[in-house]
Design an enzyme around this catalytic site. Structure first.
Site, PDB file in Angstrom:
ATOM      1  N   HIS A  61     -29.720 -71.464  37.514  1.00  0.00           N
ATOM      2  CA  HIS A  61     -28.336 -71.617  37.040  1.00  0.00           C
ATOM      3  C   HIS A  61     -27.649 -72.764  37.771  1.00  0.00           C
ATOM      4  CE1 HIS A  61     -27.572 -67.402  35.165  1.00  0.00           C
ATOM      5  NE2 HIS A  61     -28.792 -67.838  34.909  1.00  0.00           N
ATOM      6  N   TYR A 104     -17.576 -64.277  36.679  1.00  0.00           N
ATOM      7  CA  TYR A 104     -16.791 -63.477  37.623  1.00  0.00           C
ATOM      8  C   TYR A 104     -15.391 -63.334  37.028  1.00  0.00           C
ATOM      9  CZ  TYR A 104     -20.339 -64.087  41.307  1.00  0.00           C
ATOM     10  OH  TYR A 104     -21.497 -64.060  42.048  1.00  0.00           O
ATOM     11  N   PRO A 116     -20.696 -57.466  48.128  1.00  0.00           N
ATOM     12  CA  PRO A 116     -21.646 -58.196  47.278  1.00  0.00           C
ATOM     13  C   PRO A 116     -21.082 -59.431  46.561  1.00  0.00           C
ATOM     14  CG  PRO A 116     -21.059 -56.080  46.291  1.00  0.00           C
ATOM     15  CD  PRO A 116     -20.483 -56.083  47.665  1.00  0.00           C
ATOM     16  N   LYS A 131     -24.542 -62.718  48.885  1.00  0.00           N
ATOM     17  CA  LYS A 131     -25.096 -63.288  50.116  1.00  0.00           C
ATOM     18  C   LYS A 131     -26.056 -62.349  50.881  1.00  0.00           C
ATOM     19  CE  LYS A 131     -23.425 -67.321  50.002  1.00  0.00           C
ATOM     20  NZ  LYS A 131     -24.311 -67.803  48.957  1.00  0.00           N
ATOM     21  N   TYR A 137     -21.585 -71.013  47.709  1.00  0.00           N
ATOM     22  CA  TYR A 137     -22.284 -70.162  46.746  1.00  0.00           C
ATOM     23  C   TYR A 137     -23.775 -70.517  46.668  1.00  0.00           C
ATOM     24  CZ  TYR A 137     -22.805 -67.120  42.700  1.00  0.00           C
ATOM     25  OH  TYR A 137     -23.193 -66.106  41.868  1.00  0.00           O
TER      26      TYR A 137
HETATM   27  P1  FAD Z   1     -33.024 -53.240  53.117  1.00  0.00           P
HETATM   28  O1  FAD Z   1     -33.321 -53.868  51.808  1.00  0.00           O
HETATM   29  O2  FAD Z   1     -32.019 -52.150  53.172  1.00  0.00           O
HETATM   30  O3  FAD Z   1     -34.388 -52.761  53.745  1.00  0.00           O
HETATM   31  C1  FAD Z   1     -34.475 -51.912  54.862  1.00  0.00           C
HETATM   32  C2  FAD Z   1     -35.691 -51.043  54.704  1.00  0.00           C
HETATM   33  O4  FAD Z   1     -35.862 -50.256  55.890  1.00  0.00           O
HETATM   34  C3  FAD Z   1     -35.539 -50.049  53.554  1.00  0.00           C
HETATM   35  O5  FAD Z   1     -36.618 -50.200  52.666  1.00  0.00           O
HETATM   36  C4  FAD Z   1     -35.531 -48.686  54.228  1.00  0.00           C
HETATM   37  O6  FAD Z   1     -36.164 -47.696  53.455  1.00  0.00           O
HETATM   38  C5  FAD Z   1     -36.297 -48.970  55.522  1.00  0.00           C
HETATM   39  N1  FAD Z   1     -35.985 -48.050  56.626  1.00  0.00           N
HETATM   40  C6  FAD Z   1     -34.772 -47.593  57.012  1.00  0.00           C
HETATM   41  N2  FAD Z   1     -34.895 -46.774  58.070  1.00  0.00           N
HETATM   42  C7  FAD Z   1     -36.213 -46.717  58.364  1.00  0.00           C
HETATM   43  C8  FAD Z   1     -36.972 -46.020  59.353  1.00  0.00           C
HETATM   44  N3  FAD Z   1     -36.382 -45.223  60.247  1.00  0.00           N
HETATM   45  N4  FAD Z   1     -38.317 -46.172  59.373  1.00  0.00           N
HETATM   46  C9  FAD Z   1     -38.924 -46.981  58.456  1.00  0.00           C
HETATM   47  N5  FAD Z   1     -38.256 -47.644  57.508  1.00  0.00           N
HETATM   48  C10 FAD Z   1     -36.922 -47.528  57.458  1.00  0.00           C
HETATM   49  N6  FAD Z   1     -26.637 -57.841  47.714  1.00  0.00           N
HETATM   50  C11 FAD Z   1     -26.311 -58.789  46.859  1.00  0.00           C
HETATM   51  O7  FAD Z   1     -26.343 -59.948  47.240  1.00  0.00           O
HETATM   52  N7  FAD Z   1     -25.992 -58.460  45.550  1.00  0.00           N
HETATM   53  C12 FAD Z   1     -26.005 -57.162  45.091  1.00  0.00           C
HETATM   54  O8  FAD Z   1     -25.743 -56.903  43.940  1.00  0.00           O
HETATM   55  C13 FAD Z   1     -26.325 -56.145  45.998  1.00  0.00           C
HETATM   56  N8  FAD Z   1     -26.353 -54.834  45.611  1.00  0.00           N
HETATM   57  C14 FAD Z   1     -26.650 -53.874  46.549  1.00  0.00           C
HETATM   58  C15 FAD Z   1     -26.668 -52.508  46.177  1.00  0.00           C
HETATM   59  C16 FAD Z   1     -26.955 -51.510  47.123  1.00  0.00           C
HETATM   60  C17 FAD Z   1     -26.949 -50.048  46.715  1.00  0.00           C
HETATM   61  C18 FAD Z   1     -27.233 -51.880  48.470  1.00  0.00           C
HETATM   62  C19 FAD Z   1     -27.533 -50.811  49.512  1.00  0.00           C
HETATM   63  C20 FAD Z   1     -27.245 -53.231  48.808  1.00  0.00           C
HETATM   64  C21 FAD Z   1     -26.963 -54.242  47.874  1.00  0.00           C
HETATM   65  N9  FAD Z   1     -26.966 -55.604  48.217  1.00  0.00           N
HETATM   66  C22 FAD Z   1     -26.644 -56.543  47.320  1.00  0.00           C
HETATM   67  C23 FAD Z   1     -27.330 -56.063  49.508  1.00  0.00           C
HETATM   68  C24 FAD Z   1     -28.801 -56.496  49.570  1.00  0.00           C
HETATM   69  O9  FAD Z   1     -29.554 -55.707  48.694  1.00  0.00           O
HETATM   70  C25 FAD Z   1     -29.212 -56.351  51.016  1.00  0.00           C
HETATM   71  O10 FAD Z   1     -28.458 -57.296  51.768  1.00  0.00           O
HETATM   72  C26 FAD Z   1     -30.709 -56.563  51.270  1.00  0.00           C
HETATM   73  O11 FAD Z   1     -31.432 -55.496  50.713  1.00  0.00           O
HETATM   74  C27 FAD Z   1     -30.976 -56.657  52.775  1.00  0.00           C
HETATM   75  O12 FAD Z   1     -32.348 -56.597  53.030  1.00  0.00           O
HETATM   76  P2  FAD Z   1     -32.901 -55.895  54.327  1.00  0.00           P
HETATM   77  O13 FAD Z   1     -34.365 -56.085  54.266  1.00  0.00           O
HETATM   78  O14 FAD Z   1     -32.148 -56.361  55.507  1.00  0.00           O
HETATM   79  O15 FAD Z   1     -32.510 -54.356  54.183  1.00  0.00           O
HETATM   80  C1  DHB Z   2     -25.428 -60.260  41.184  1.00  0.00           C
HETATM   81  C2  DHB Z   2     -24.917 -59.613  42.281  1.00  0.00           C
HETATM   82  C3  DHB Z   2     -23.869 -60.195  42.981  1.00  0.00           C
HETATM   83  O1  DHB Z   2     -23.372 -59.568  44.056  1.00  0.00           O
HETATM   84  C4  DHB Z   2     -23.336 -61.403  42.590  1.00  0.00           C
HETATM   85  O2  DHB Z   2     -22.303 -61.932  43.281  1.00  0.00           O
HETATM   86  C5  DHB Z   2     -23.878 -62.054  41.515  1.00  0.00           C
HETATM   87  C6  DHB Z   2     -24.919 -61.474  40.810  1.00  0.00           C
HETATM   88  C7  DHB Z   2     -26.540 -59.641  40.446  1.00  0.00           C
HETATM   89  O3  DHB Z   2     -26.960 -58.545  40.817  1.00  0.00           O
HETATM   90  O4  DHB Z   2     -27.002 -60.223  39.439  1.00  0.00           O
END
Ligand code: FAD
Ligand code: DHB
Length: 399
Positions: A72, A200, A302, A306, A394
């Site tokens: 995009h 948005y 969100p 980021k 962005y």
């Molecule tokens: P995570 O993806 O949370 O991974 C951490 C992992 O550690 C998980 O798989 C968990 O099961 C594991 N874990 C936890 N505790 C333990 C333990 N004790 N032992 C072993 N394993 C463990 N970001 C956006 O930019 N746009 C979005 O639309 C968006 N939607 C989101 C929706 C939800 C419901 C959530 C929770 C987050 C969202 N985010 C979004 C944020 C984005 O998904 C996260 O920033 C990203 O997943 C971060 O990655 P991570 O690997 O740090 O953490």
């Molecule tokens: C999506 C999520 C976001 O938080 C955003 O700012 C833009 C797109 C998505 O899930 O597609």
């Protein structure tokens, strides 16, 4: 068990770190509490910054993303009954974002790990971490009713916001936090997105976001209460509310609506959920031989997408610091890890807070604050300088 780097958590941070370290010849063991199937079907983020795309490509896991990801070059802002395009590509000297679901990135990284025959233990929950200020820190976990231990040189806490790593060093951390008085209700639906680019929407009924995962699958969000009861949102109500927020507002000046109207196609809702919103930073991101990365150390609301990008940026820094240490014995990059990451983290914290503040309806906003919000939206839509500031944040600042 013994390894060089023990990794708790197989989200984007843990999996990417394991992959980057493997490429540097560094041994890792990854433990993850959830099942592979759960990780691969968990719908979350979808927007990859240029730097995340480059990291996936350079490390050899970008093949499917290059085929299926949607590049995009701009986004749209909708407010006061009109839509305005921000040409990110032009404003940033050729940078862009790629729409490719987080669970697809996770699938690609799991596949690469399994293809290499390296240890990745699903459904293994780390229960505690120990000896962090010694040169033999340990991860303890339970499997099949017995206790096990991994002794490491370093531990990477990649276990997300609700993991065990950050609480283990709570006494050494300073916390910065803001909780927002709203959340997002998100759906994934089998239907053609209303526009080729993300929209948005600032609307008097609340924020809405029109995104996608493919030309046939759309990802849509509605501002809602932080504790919204999803049972109150049957599919028909979700579509109706999305339609309203994509359309004009109640008290528009005559003729202010774009004549090109958008069509929202309803389709089967494949998944829905509510995400509360917060900004959160724990400093420093290191204690002894434990390094925190991704959501374990920081959360952004969100808006602006980021979260996952920051997780990838952290582990890029950490993998380089560990590689330098193992190759040369020099630990200066490891010592600088937290300071290096926090510079990018705070830029993303500010940007996500700003995008959130710009676009949402705040329940306690005065009419004065509402007018300021509209003025700022109009400024971003009309000033090249203001639009450039949005665009460069962005698409993601260079590493
Ligand atoms: P995570 O993806 O949370 O991974 C951490 C992992 O550690 C998980 O798989 C968990 O099961 C594991 N874990 C936890 N505790 C333990 C333990 N004790 N032992 C072993 N394993 C463990 N970001 C956006 O930019 N746009 C979005 O639309 C968006 N939607 C989101 C929706 C939800 C419901 C959530 C929770 C987050 C969202 N985010 C979004 C944020 C984005 O998904 C996260 O920033 C990203 O997943 C971060 O990655 P991570 O690997 O740090 O953490
Ligand atoms: C999506 C999520 C976001 O938080 C955003 O700012 C833009 C797109 C998505 O899930 O597609």
């Amino acid at each position: 068990m013994r390894t060089q780097v023990g990794i708790v958590g197989a989200g984007p941070a843990g999996l990417m770190l394991a992959h980057l370290l493997y490429q540097q010849g560094i041994e890792t063991i990854v433990v993850e509490s959830r099942s592979r199937d759960y990780l691969e079907s968990r719908v979350r983020a979808g927007v990859l910054e240029q730097g995340t795309v480059d990291t996936l490509n350079e490390s050899g896991v970008g093949e499917r993303m290059r085929r299926q990801g949607l590049i995009h070059l701009g986004i749209e802002l909708s407010f006061s009954g009109a839509r305005h395009r921000i040409d990110m590509h032009e404003l940033t000297g050729g940078r862009a974002i790629t729409v490719y679901g987080q669970q697809e990135v996770v699938k690609d990284l799991i596949q690469a790990r399994l293809d290499a025959g390296l240890p990745l233990h699903f459904e293994v929950e780390a229960t505690s971490i120990h000896n962090l200020d010694t040169d033999a820190p340990k991860i303890r976990f339970r499997k099949d009713g017995t206790s096990h231990e991994i002794t490491c040189d370093y531990i990477a806490g990649c276990d997300g916001f609700h993991g065990i790593s950050r609480p283990a060093i709570a006494d050494a951390l300073q916390i910065f936090e803001r909780v927002y008085p709203f959340g997002w209700l998100g759906i994934l639906a089998q239907s053609k997105p209303p526009s080729e680019e993300l929209i948005y929407c600032h609307h008097e009924r609340g924020f809405a976001l029109f995104s996608m995962r493919s030309p046939e699958v759309t990802r849509l969000y509605l501002q809602c209460a932080p504790d919204e009861d999803i049972a109150q949102w049957p599919d028909a109500r979700i579509w109706e509310e999305l339609e309203l927020r994509l359309g004009p507002e109640g008290s528009l000046p005559e003729g202010s609506l774009n004549d090109e109207s958008l069509h929202l196609e309803e389709g089967t809702i494949l998944q829905k959920g509510v995400t509360p919103m917060r900004s959160f930073v724990a400093e420093p991101m290191q204690y002894g031989n434990l390094f925190l990365a991704g959501d374990a150390a920081h959360i952004v609301p969100p808006t602006g997408a980021k979260g996952m990008n920051l997780a990838i940026a952290d582990v890029r820094v950490l993998s380089r610091a560990l590689a330098t240490f193992y190759q040369t014995g020099n630990n200066s990059l490891l010592e600088a890890y937290s300071t290096t990451c926090l510079r990018r983290v705070w830029r993303a914290e500010h940007f996500s807070w700003w995008m959130t503040s710009l676009l949402h309806r705040f329940p306690d906003a005065t009419p004065f604050q509402q007018r300021l919000q509209l003025s700022e939206l109009a400024y971003v839509a009309s000033s090249r300088a203001a639009a450039t500031a949005l665009a460069e944040n962005y698409v993601g600042l260079p590493f």
